[in-house]
Design an enzyme around this catalytic site. Structure first.
Site, short mmCIF file in Angstrom:
data_model
loop_
_atom_site.label_atom_id
_atom_site.label_comp_id
_atom_site.label_asym_id
_atom_site.label_seq_id
_atom_site.Cartn_x
_atom_site.Cartn_y
_atom_site.Cartn_z
N SER A 169 -36.06 81.67 19.29
CA SER A 169 -35.39 80.38 19.33
C SER A 169 -33.94 80.59 18.89
O SER A 169 -33.26 81.48 19.38
CB SER A 169 -36.11 79.37 18.42
OG SER A 169 -35.50 78.10 18.47
N TYR B 18 -28.36 72.77 24.48
CA TYR B 18 -28.96 74.00 23.97
C TYR B 18 -29.95 73.70 22.85
O TYR B 18 -31.07 74.23 22.84
CB TYR B 18 -27.85 74.93 23.47
CG TYR B 18 -28.33 76.28 23.01
CD1 TYR B 18 -28.94 77.17 23.88
CD2 TYR B 18 -28.15 76.69 21.68
CE1 TYR B 18 -29.37 78.41 23.47
CE2 TYR B 18 -28.57 77.93 21.25
CZ TYR B 18 -29.19 78.80 22.14
OH TYR B 18 -29.61 80.03 21.72
N LYS C 66 -34.00 74.52 22.46
CA LYS C 66 -34.52 75.35 21.38
C LYS C 66 -35.43 74.58 20.42
O LYS C 66 -36.38 75.14 19.87
CB LYS C 66 -33.35 76.00 20.62
CG LYS C 66 -32.59 77.04 21.45
CD LYS C 66 -33.49 78.18 21.89
CE LYS C 66 -32.75 79.29 22.60
NZ LYS C 66 -33.60 80.44 22.96
#
Length: 325
Positions: free
Chosen positions: A174, A188, A192
């Site tokens: 991650s 993003y 994650k």
């Protein structure tokens, strides 16, 4: 009388943490295990460069049978050669796009049953949400989230069918942006954070098969992709993200493989990452009763520290906008 009271208080101060430690020893789940690497099949995606390549080097050096998957066949050939020169181990390479489930499934069938699966592929395009191109956002979700889903789904039948080969592992790379949202990381961070939910649910689904999930949270890492990403990174993102520093791919790989071997669910990679992992532990599984003790005791203090970080970040945003005006 005063002496008796002092002795009582001292005994209580010693008894409370000891009682908590004993309780946590019996309470934490899943139980701690050690994941062997030597002579086992380690399958790493995004293995042609960066963290994936560094992990492949380390796993090969530890005596694992290593397979790496990436899109670019030329880079895969180069990675294979570099690992062979450094370790004397000949790794298997597979060219596939993780967004294509059939291609991923075919590669894993050719590779054979996997003992340790490392889902390391990832793309990162920093940008404020309003300015983000929708296709770029979808691309990040497809690679980072859907790609990980594809890999695990394709690998699980073989991993569940392992006989007398010890505990297995599924490691998901991650990011610290998957623990806390940062300016310019809207897309993003979304991709994650999704991996954390996937990992927590997955651990419950596979624990009966002696498969242990590790979720690895590196900070900014010096990789070829990171250089390109920085060219588009908003100024405020760089200011805020600088609080956690950066690491070399080899350093992240060392921390990641150590965490995988130890069967840890949460694997931080630097001091800031440890603090962040404790502060965001929430309902995540914790195999270590000692780490669980730290999480319980430090929760309040680290919440205060987190508020201090938030104050600093929002102050930076305010100053930046004032300067721009």
């Amino acid at each position: 009388m005063v002496a008796d009271t002092s002795l009582y208080l001292l005994s209580l101060l010693l008894l409370l943490p000891l009682s908590l430690l004993v309780t946590l020893f019996f309470l934490v789940r899943p139980r701690h295990v050690t994941i062997p690497i030597k002579s086992r099949h380690v399958f790493i995606t995004g293995g042609s460069s960066g963290i994936g390549l560094a992990l492949a080097h380390r796993a090969a050096a530890d005596g694992a049978r290593v397979s790496i998957l990436a899109r670019d066949l030329e880079k895969l050939e180069s990675a294979k050669q570099s690992i062979s020169l450094a370790t004397g181990i000949d790794v298997a390479i597979y060219s596939a796009d993780v967004r294509d489930y059939d291609a991923v499934k075919s590669a894993l069938e050719k590779a054979g049953d996997v003992d340790v699966l490392v889902c390391n592929q990832g793309v990162f395009v920093p940008q404020e949400l309003e300015s983000h191109d929708l296709e770029e956002f979808k691309f990040m979700i497809d690679v980072n989230v859907i790609g990980t889903f594809h890999l695990i789904k394709a690998a699980l039948p073989g991993m569940k069918g392992r006989k007398d080969r010890g505990p297995g592992s599924i490691a998901i790379i991650s990011s610290q942006a998957g623990q806390v949202g940062i300016y310019g990381y809207t897309a993003y961070s979304a991709s994650k954070f999704a991996l954390r939910g996937m990992a927590e649910a997955l651990q419950q689904e596979v624990i009966a098969e002696d498969i242990h999930v590790s979720l690895i949270f590196p900070p900014d890492t010096e990789t070829p992709g990171f250089v390109e990403e920085n060219k588009r990174r908003p100024e405020l993102t760089s200011i805020i993200a600088a609080s956690s520093g950066s690491m070399k791919a080899e350093e992240v790989a060392q921390k990641a493989l150590s965490g995988i071997k130890s069967g840890k669910f949460i694997v931080p990679c630097n001091f800031e990452g440890v603090m962040l992992s404790i502060a965001t532990a929430g309902l995540s599984p914790q195999p270590s009763f000692l780490m669980a003790f730290v999480e319980v005791v430090a929760a309040g203090i680290l919440r205060f520290a987190a508020l201090c970080f938030q104050w600093n970040w929002y102050s930076s945003i305010e100053r930046w906008h004032t300067k721009k005006r």
